[in-house]
Every structure is written in C-alpha cells, then in structure tokens.
Design a protein around this motif. Structure first.
Motif, mmCIF file in Angstrom:
data_model
loop_
_atom_site.group_PDB
_atom_site.id
_atom_site.type_symbol
_atom_site.label_atom_id
_atom_site.label_comp_id
_atom_site.label_asym_id
_atom_site.label_seq_id
_atom_site.Cartn_x
_atom_site.Cartn_y
_atom_site.Cartn_z
ATOM 1 N N ALA A 15 0.833 -1.206 0.000
ATOM 2 C CA ALA A 15 0.000 0.000 0.000
ATOM 3 C C ALA A 15 0.869 1.257 0.000
ATOM 4 O O ALA A 15 0.584 2.230 -0.707
ATOM 5 N N PHE A 16 1.947 1.240 0.774
ATOM 6 C CA PHE A 16 2.854 2.386 0.839
ATOM 7 C C PHE A 16 3.529 2.640 -0.511
ATOM 8 O O PHE A 16 3.580 3.781 -0.990
ATOM 9 N N ILE A 17 4.013 1.581 -1.135
ATOM 10 C CA ILE A 17 4.689 1.732 -2.429
ATOM 11 C C ILE A 17 3.729 2.278 -3.479
ATOM 12 O O ILE A 17 4.077 3.173 -4.257
ATOM 13 N N LEU A 18 2.512 1.740 -3.501
ATOM 14 C CA LEU A 18 1.521 2.238 -4.458
ATOM 15 C C LEU A 18 1.239 3.722 -4.227
ATOM 16 O O LEU A 18 1.113 4.509 -5.168
ATOM 17 N N ALA A 19 1.151 4.100 -2.953
ATOM 18 C CA ALA A 19 0.772 5.474 -2.630
ATOM 19 C C ALA A 19 1.859 6.488 -2.984
ATOM 20 O O ALA A 19 1.552 7.612 -3.401
ATOM 21 N N VAL A 20 3.117 6.103 -2.832
ATOM 22 C CA VAL A 20 4.183 7.100 -3.015
ATOM 23 C C VAL A 20 4.960 6.923 -4.314
ATOM 24 O O VAL A 20 5.607 7.872 -4.771
ATOM 25 N N ALA A 21 4.922 5.747 -4.920
ATOM 26 C CA ALA A 21 5.784 5.484 -6.071
ATOM 27 C C ALA A 21 5.029 5.397 -7.388
ATOM 28 O O ALA A 21 5.660 5.362 -8.451
#
Length: 434
Positions: free
Chosen positions: A342-348
């Motif tokens: 979820a973090f990678i999708l949100a920031v990358a």
C-alpha cells in the motif's frame, strides 16, 4: 434463504472455517454483532465520505440525495444476499472461497486475488488521506512521502492482532472519530458559510459528468464484500444482518446529511476532500480527529488482506490456533507485505489516485453489488430445486439477475470514467490523491 432449508448444497462443505475447541490458544469466533457493526462503520464510513459533497456540485442536491439513498438500500439488499450465502456455506471465509463454490478453482483464484488487491488499494487510499491530515496539521512541515511512511508504520502495528476481537474496541473508537469528524465539519461550515456561494437543486450534466459524480457515492458503500471475513469471526453469525442494518442505516443517513449540509454552506466550490473547503483552523481540527480513523481503516484493510492469505495457508492447522513461531512469523510478514505494498503504491505510482478508481470499478462494483445476485441464484438453484425453484420465486430471481447486471454496468462504466479522468502525474513530495 438460509432458514428455508436445512439441506446443504452439493458443492458445500458444512464445517465452519474456524473450529472452536476450548484448548485452542487463539479463539476467533468472539465478535458480537454490535462490535461487527462498529468495525464496518469504521472501515466504510471513512475517507470516502469526504468526497461526497463535491458530488452535489456536479449534479445538484436532489439527484445526489436520490442516488445516495438508493445505493444505501441497494447495499443493504446485497449485504443480505452475502450473509445468507455465508450462512448456507459456513466454510466460506472470503470471496475466494465463495468463488470456489460458484465458479470452481479458477473463480477462487480470481476472486481471492481481487479481494487482496482491492484491500491493498483501499489501505493505500487511507494512507494518502492520513498524509493529507498530517500535512494540514503541520502546515506541510515534511515531505509527503515521510507522512505516508509514518501512517504506514502506525497502521502496521495496529493491524497485528491475529483476531478481529483484538481490533474491535479500536473499531468502536474509529467509528466514533469519523462520525465526530463529520459533525465538526458541519459545524465549521455552518459557522463559516462561503459568501456568494452558488447552490443548485439540480444540474444538467452529460452521462460522463453524471457517472463521474456518482462514482463517489457508489464506492463510498464499497466494503461489504469483506462481510465474509468479518462474519467468520462472529460468535453468532445469524446476527450479522443486525450489523448490516446498523451499518447501512447510519451510513445512508450520515452521508446524506453530511453532504447536503456542507454543500449548502460552501456551495459549488466545495473541494474533495471536503475538509479542505473549511477555514484553516476547522480543517486542522477535523483532520486531526479523522486521523485515528484513517490509521484504523488502513490497518483493517491490511489485516483482512493478510487474513485471507493466512487462512489459505494454515486453514485447520495448529498454527492457526496456537502461538507458534511459524504462525506469528508468517502473520507478521503478511501484514507487513500488505502495508508495504500500500505504501509503495501510494508514493511510487504517479497515477495511483486514478488506479484506485479503476480498482474500485473492477472489484468493488462486483464484490459489493453484482456478485451477490449470483450467490442468490446459485443457492436457489442448488438448494431449493433447480430452475423450478427460480420460476417459483420470480421477484427474487428478477432482483438477483438485475443485481448482476447492475454490477456489470458499474464495472464497465466506472472503469471507462476512471480511465478518462486520468490527467498528469503527481509531483514528487506533493501527493494529491482524489
């Protein structure tokens, strides 16, 4: 339907997904229907609520209220179909298990993957809402990426309890926080009405504009597909419909009141999320209160994604019911994987805000609406006597078939609208999700 026959489906196993034995160290079937209602309210009535007032600025008050009310009733109906299917098939823990019964092994893999993907996307959306809250509270004191990282770290810790009972009291607090956020936002808007605001009862709009507007309320009701996972941990699954009534009654009334009040005091300039349309001090207060809900919602989405895979790996294994190193190790890694994804999708991913819309169209449209009709048709056919049973219940057959068609329409139209609204990528350290 579950109370009309005691005969199991030919494709159903009658053993519950969780076997309760007194000697087990971990007990799953502990949720009351009241706590289930709070969990569902905390998850569904979350950041999606904040986009609803902007819908009124596109189609006007009357069409928006009609759509929101209809969708609330529709979501209650599909929730009943999901609950009845679960009661008919106690071995069903998630959409993948249901897919195995209806569509076979391929259906199990497709629906399992879709559930995990949609849960991870939903968690990413909550992380971005938390980033907006932290940015507002700190006057953009840090790069947005760091705020998302903080949200992800806290949400990971909250997601770690193995049972939903371990999250239930936090769910109650989270539900109270999002309700309080809405009340404070309405007070803030009422005390600070926008001068010269334009308010429309109805607005003429093209199909594209109208459907784009209603995607917000459509997906604000998304989440009932996780009923399977939640009901599996209830002490009395037959009480699940009580929780559904509480959820949809509260959500529908709250959505309508919140969106109308903010629109009336702010007018057509209302932003999405609506808290950005409040004066700075009120924006900080409301975002500060909502922050706890964003954290919990990201955690529960990550928890349910991890739980699906965990049950798939250890169903009926002693690792499921005991405090083993392997069990806790795998569980921790699954929760971490969900929140990291979820973090990678949100920031990358520069177009993540648009991917959320596409994922919601592809998965939520079916899981919340369309596939529930297929469940009713399957059980009526297999449990109650084939095509003759379907003919004996023309209204139910028509409604269930219409539900499948509605899910297909929302899926296709929503995907088209989401793709068409794609604009440029977001700037690094300047995330602006929809």
């Amino acid at each position: 339907m579950h109370d009309q026959t005691d005969k199991p489906s030919a494709t159903s196993k009658t053993e519950d997904v969780f076997v309760e034995v007194e000697t087990h160290q971990i007990h799953y079937k502990t949720l009351s229907w009241q706590l289930l209602a709070f969990l569902m309210i905390a998850e569904i009535v979350s950041n999606g609520m904040l986009s609803l007032p902007s819908t009124l600025a596109i189609v006007g008050i009357v069409p928006a209220v009609i759509v929101q009310t209809f969708l609330g009733i529709f979501a209650l109906y599909t929730a009943k179909l999901l609950i009845d299917f679960k009661l008919n098939h106690p071995e069903v823990h998630n959409m993948g298990d249901a897919g195995l019964i209806i569509f076979g092994p391929l259906g199990r893999e497709v629906l399992s993957l879709g559930t995990v993907v949609f849960a991870v996307f939903a968690a990413g959306s909550e992380l971005l809402s938390g980033q907006q809250a932290l940015s507002t509270l700190s006057d953009k004191g840090l790069c947005s990426v760091y705020f998302v990282l903080i949200m992800a770290a806290v949400s990971f810790v909250v997601a770690l309890p193995r049972t939903l009972d371990g999250l239930s009291w936090l769910g109650m607090l989270s539900a109270i926080l999002i309700a309080l956020t809405g009340v404070l936002a309405m007070i803030g808007a009422g005390l600070n009405p926008v001068e010269g605001r334009v308010i429309n009862v109805t607005i003429s709009a093209s199909f594209y504009e109208a459907f784009l507007a209603i995607t917000n309320p459509v997906f604000s009701y998304a989440g009932t597909h996780r009923f399977f996972i939640l009901i599996s941990e209830m002490k009395e699954p037959r009480d699940a419909m009580k929780a559904a009534w509480c959820l949809q009654t509260f959500a529908t009334i709250f959505y309508v009141v919140f969106s109308v009040v903010l629109y009336v005091y702010i007018g057509n300039t209302v932003q999405s999320p609506a808290l950005f349309s409040l004066p700075p001090i009120w924006a900080k207060v409301t975002f500060g209160v909502a922050l706890g809900n964003f954290i919990f919602s990201a955690a529960i989405c990550s928890h349910t994604a991890a739980k699906l895979v965990f049950i798939r790996l250890f169903r009926h294994s002693h690792h499921l019911y005991s405090h083993t190193l392997l069990g806790w190790g795998v569980w921790t890694l699954l929760c971490l994987a969900a929140i990291v994804a979820a973090f990678i999708l949100a920031v990358a991913v520069p177009v993540f805000s648009y991917l959320i819309g596409i994922a919601a169209s592809l998965f939520a449209a079916w899981y919340t609406y369309g596939i529930a009709g297929a469940f009713w048709l399957h059980d009526t056919y297999h449990i109650e006597g084939g095509f003759a049973a379907l003919r004996r219940r023309p209204l139910g057959t028509a409604l269930a078939s219409s539900t499948v068609l509605a899910g297909a329409f929302i899926c296709v139209a929503g995907t088209y609208v989401s793709i068409k609204t794609r604009t440029g990528p977001r700037a690094a350290c300047g995330i602006t999700p929809s």
